[in-house]
Design an enzyme around this catalytic site. Structure first.
Site, PDB file in Angstrom:
ATOM      1  N   GLU A   1       0.962  -1.435   0.185  1.00 55.87           N
ATOM      2  CA  GLU A   1      -0.381   0.308  -0.507  1.00 55.87           C
ATOM      3  C   GLU A   1       0.944   1.663  -0.153  1.00 55.87           C
ATOM      4  O   GLU A   1       1.899   1.385   0.513  1.00 55.87           O
ATOM      5  CB  GLU A   1      -0.793  -0.117   1.456  1.00 55.87           C
TER       6      GLU A   1
ATOM      7  N   ASN B   1      -6.941   6.138  -2.265  1.00 54.14           N
ATOM      8  CA  ASN B   1      -6.097   5.086  -1.458  1.00 54.14           C
ATOM      9  C   ASN B   1      -6.292   3.872  -2.637  1.00 54.14           C
ATOM     10  O   ASN B   1      -6.586   3.458  -2.180  1.00 54.14           O
ATOM     11  CB  ASN B   1      -6.307   4.654  -0.178  1.00 54.14           C
TER      12      ASN B   1
ATOM     13  N   LYS C   1      -9.305   1.739  -2.112  1.00 55.68           N
ATOM     14  CA  LYS C   1      -9.615   1.161  -0.685  1.00 55.68           C
ATOM     15  C   LYS C   1     -11.020   1.356  -0.053  1.00 55.68           C
ATOM     16  O   LYS C   1     -11.419   2.623   0.053  1.00 55.68           O
ATOM     17  CB  LYS C   1      -8.589   1.572   0.182  1.00 55.68           C
TER      18      LYS C   1
ATOM     19  N   GLU D   1      -6.029   8.571   8.110  1.00 50.18           N
ATOM     20  CA  GLU D   1      -6.460   8.535   6.524  1.00 50.18           C
ATOM     21  C   GLU D   1      -7.463   8.847   6.332  1.00 50.18           C
ATOM     22  O   GLU D   1      -7.857   8.565   5.397  1.00 50.18           O
ATOM     23  CB  GLU D   1      -6.526   6.458   6.873  1.00 50.18           C
TER      24      GLU D   1
ATOM     25  N   CYS E   1      -4.877  -2.997   3.158  1.00 43.90           N
ATOM     26  CA  CYS E   1      -4.974  -3.499   4.665  1.00 43.90           C
ATOM     27  C   CYS E   1      -6.152  -3.260   5.427  1.00 43.90           C
ATOM     28  O   CYS E   1      -6.489  -4.395   5.934  1.00 43.90           O
ATOM     29  CB  CYS E   1      -4.018  -1.431   4.912  1.00 43.90           C
TER      30      CYS E   1
ATOM     31  N   ASN F   1       0.289  -1.490   5.359  1.00 42.71           N
ATOM     32  CA  ASN F   1       1.228  -0.765   6.771  1.00 42.71           C
ATOM     33  C   ASN F   1       0.257  -0.494   8.231  1.00 42.71           C
ATOM     34  O   ASN F   1      -0.347   0.674   8.217  1.00 42.71           O
ATOM     35  CB  ASN F   1       0.470   0.881   6.257  1.00 42.71           C
TER      36      ASN F   1
END
Ligand code: CDT
Length: 307
Positions: free
Chosen positions: A47, A107, A124, A143, A169, A194
């Site tokens: 990611e 993302n 994402k 995020e 993730c 991450n």
């Protein structure tokens, strides 16, 4: 019968703030070349593989972070990665921050075939962390400030002679991510991550990060009869320690390869897509055994409702 894809999980060590895109692309190309010597068909990168994990800092004006986002893919600086992969005849999966022409921030992860064509883009779905500055934290996980959640959901694409899906993730912690792909016959799920070791809202979970990482990917693989490839950006990045432990998980739920370091490291496994049917055609024969008529709450309700 067997349909083998030789897969390289290309874990990255930290990318510090001062590291340029060009430096990072050189590291990715080095991993690609190592993968070529191991006869890989497909290499999976983490990611946000082109930059440091910038959601750990909060800025009042989000446009100050525009330089962390990609506005085109490939771009002049990432083109050498595409060129090298095509020349080596290796496909790849790459995570990065995407800024669209109409100003949306995602993302994102793309899947590129061996001929260099982009076969799929995934954005994402589950965005973790917080949206506002929380100055009392040792580091931010903002995020929810930097990315909007995808409304496109989890697709499955035909590529590498398999049915391939992607997630990013935090998606790996949610059984729904795997099951939506499982219901589309997924055979291979690619996931970059991450994961800071220190979980600020509940530090008692810190020591369990590796266990939880394996737990969710092994169960997701087994319960959906799919290969799962989880790839970390690990190590100490800007003072924050992140989990390595990249792994390739078989449809049995067994880990067939696992990274030993938190640095740039390639792990490789020969993954037979025909193994999936051993599970999806028996114990997890969805058509025969699932009971969607009693699963209504899964899609009709978000949070817990206690009677
Ligand atoms: N990148 C990412 O999604 N990381 C989260 C960290 C925990 S939530 C603060 C994860 O699920 O690993």
């Amino acid at each position: 019968m067997s349909r083998i894809i030789t897969i390289g999980a290309a874990q990255l060590g930290p990318i510090q703030k001062e590291h340029s895109r060009k430096d990072v692309v050189e590291r990715l190309i080095h991993l690609l070349r190592t993968a070529a010597t191991a006869s890989c068909d497909l290499v999976v990168f983490p990611e946000l593989a082109l930059t440091t994990f910038f959601p750990r800092w909060f800025v009042d004006d989000i446009t100050e972070t525009d330089h962390y986002y990609e506005t085109e893919m490939p771009s002049p600086v990432t083109q050498p990665l595409f060129d090298e992969a095509k020349q080596l005849g290796i496909g790849f999966c790459l995570g990065y921050a995407e800024l669209t022409t109409d100003g949306h921030r995602f993302n994102t992860q793309i899947l590129v075939e061996k001929d260099g064509s982009v076969v799929a883009k995934y954005r994402k779905v589950h965005i973790p962390g917080h949206e506002h500055n929380e100055p009392n934290r040792p580091f931010q996980h903002a995020e929810r400030y930097y990315f909007e959640p995808s409304m496109e959901g989890f697709g499955v694409w035909k590529a590498f002679d398999a049915r391939v899906g992607m997630m990013i993730c935090n998606d790996r912690r949610w059984p729904e991510s795997y099951r939506v792909m499982g219901l589309q016959g997924v055979e291979l799920i690619l996931c970059g991550y991450n994961t800071p070791i220190h979980y600020v809202p509940d530090p008692s979970q810190d020591i369990l990060q590796g266990f939880h990482n394996a737990l969710v990917m092994q169960s997701g693989a087994y319960q959906n009869g799919s290969w799962v490839v989880g790839v970390a950006k690990g190590g100490n990045e800007e003072g924050v320690d992140s989990l390595g432990q990249s792994m390739i998980v078989a449809p049995s739920g067994q880990i067939v390869a696992q990274a030993l370091t938190t640095d740039d490291e390639l792990i490789v496994a020969r993954c037979d897509m025909d193994w999936c049917a051993r599970y999806t055609g028996t114990l997890f024969d969805f058509e025969k055994y699932r009971r969607p008529e009693v699963y209504g709450r899964i899609t009709s309700q978000r949070g817990v409702i206690k009677d």
